[in-house]
Design a protein around this motif. Structure first.
Motif, short mmCIF file in Angstrom:
data_model
loop_
_atom_site.label_atom_id
_atom_site.label_comp_id
_atom_site.label_asym_id
_atom_site.label_seq_id
_atom_site.Cartn_x
_atom_site.Cartn_y
_atom_site.Cartn_z
N ALA A 179 0.83 -1.21 0.00
CA ALA A 179 0.00 0.00 0.00
C ALA A 179 0.86 1.25 0.00
O ALA A 179 0.55 2.24 -0.68
CB ALA A 179 -0.93 -0.01 1.20
N LEU A 180 1.97 1.23 0.75
CA LEU A 180 2.86 2.40 0.79
C LEU A 180 3.51 2.65 -0.56
O LEU A 180 3.61 3.80 -1.00
CB LEU A 180 3.92 2.22 1.88
N GLN A 181 3.94 1.59 -1.24
CA GLN A 181 4.54 1.75 -2.57
C GLN A 181 3.51 2.28 -3.56
O GLN A 181 3.81 3.10 -4.41
CB GLN A 181 5.12 0.43 -3.08
N ARG A 182 2.27 1.81 -3.42
CA ARG A 182 1.20 2.28 -4.29
C ARG A 182 0.93 3.77 -4.05
O ARG A 182 0.69 4.52 -4.98
CB ARG A 182 -0.06 1.46 -4.03
N LEU A 183 0.99 4.19 -2.80
CA LEU A 183 0.72 5.58 -2.43
C LEU A 183 1.88 6.51 -2.77
O LEU A 183 1.70 7.52 -3.43
CB LEU A 183 0.40 5.66 -0.94
N PHE A 184 3.09 6.14 -2.32
CA PHE A 184 4.25 7.02 -2.45
C PHE A 184 5.11 6.74 -3.67
O PHE A 184 5.94 7.56 -4.04
CB PHE A 184 5.14 6.90 -1.20
N CYS A 224 4.79 18.08 4.19
CA CYS A 224 5.89 17.37 3.54
C CYS A 224 5.38 16.13 2.81
O CYS A 224 5.77 15.85 1.68
CB CYS A 224 6.94 17.01 4.59
N VAL A 225 4.49 15.38 3.45
CA VAL A 225 3.90 14.21 2.80
C VAL A 225 3.11 14.65 1.58
O VAL A 225 3.20 14.04 0.51
CB VAL A 225 3.01 13.42 3.80
N ASP A 226 2.34 15.74 1.70
CA ASP A 226 1.59 16.27 0.56
C ASP A 226 2.53 16.63 -0.60
O ASP A 226 2.24 16.34 -1.75
CB ASP A 226 0.77 17.49 0.96
N ALA A 227 3.67 17.23 -0.27
CA ALA A 227 4.64 17.61 -1.31
C ALA A 227 5.22 16.37 -1.99
O ALA A 227 5.38 16.34 -3.21
CB ALA A 227 5.76 18.46 -0.71
N VAL A 228 5.51 15.34 -1.21
CA VAL A 228 6.03 14.09 -1.79
C VAL A 228 5.00 13.47 -2.71
O VAL A 228 5.30 13.06 -3.83
CB VAL A 228 6.46 13.10 -0.69
N LEU A 229 3.75 13.42 -2.25
CA LEU A 229 2.69 12.83 -3.07
C LEU A 229 2.45 13.63 -4.34
O LEU A 229 2.23 13.06 -5.40
CB LEU A 229 1.39 12.71 -2.25
#
Length: 134
Positions: free
Chosen positions: A60-65, A120-125
């Motif tokens: 799920a993390l790989q799918r998201l990030f 920061c998470v929003d910027a990565v996504l």
């Protein structure tokens, strides 16, 4: 006398660092785990709350990030790192009986100062399909 002070100071630094790590890991335990995190849509849907991805598995993390920029393996843990021009997100995953699960995440600025994870998470996504520029 001075050697005793130096040794006591070093012990204090290490015990303080251990306490900070323990609090960080335990704070992640207080969050309700989600079985899987949804992938962001290309229509700019609401980004997931960083606390909501605690407990997500590696798929799920790989799918998201997307794929991490850096992976460090120190059994039973893995550190996955994602970076944008302005910040770094570290995901701390631990091996459980049914695979790797996210236990804790941390965000910091380019100057290595701890920051709120949400922006920061929003910027990565938002930048996951774009190359990182210096």
């Amino acid at each position: 006398m001075q050697g005793e002070k130096a040794a006591g100071g070093a012990r204090g630094i290490w015990s303080g660092a251990a306490a900070i790590v323990a609090v960080g890991l335990l704070s992640g335990c207080a969050l309700t785990p989600q079985p899987s995190a949804p992938a962001p849509s290309s229509q700019g849907a609401t980004r997931p709350d960083p606390a909501g991805v605690i407990g997500a598995d590696s798929v799920a993390l790989q799918r998201l990030f997307g794929p991490p920029r850096l992976v460090r393996r120190d059994a039973p843990a893995e550190l996955w790192q994602y970076q944008t021009r302005d910040c770094v997100v570290d995901l701390f995953l631990y091996q459980e009986k049914d695979g790797l699960k996210l236990a804790y995440l941390e965000a910091r600025t380019g100057a290595a100062q701890v920051t709120a994870p949400r922006p920061c998470v929003d910027a990565v996504l938002a930048s996951r399909d774009k190359p990182v520029t210096s």
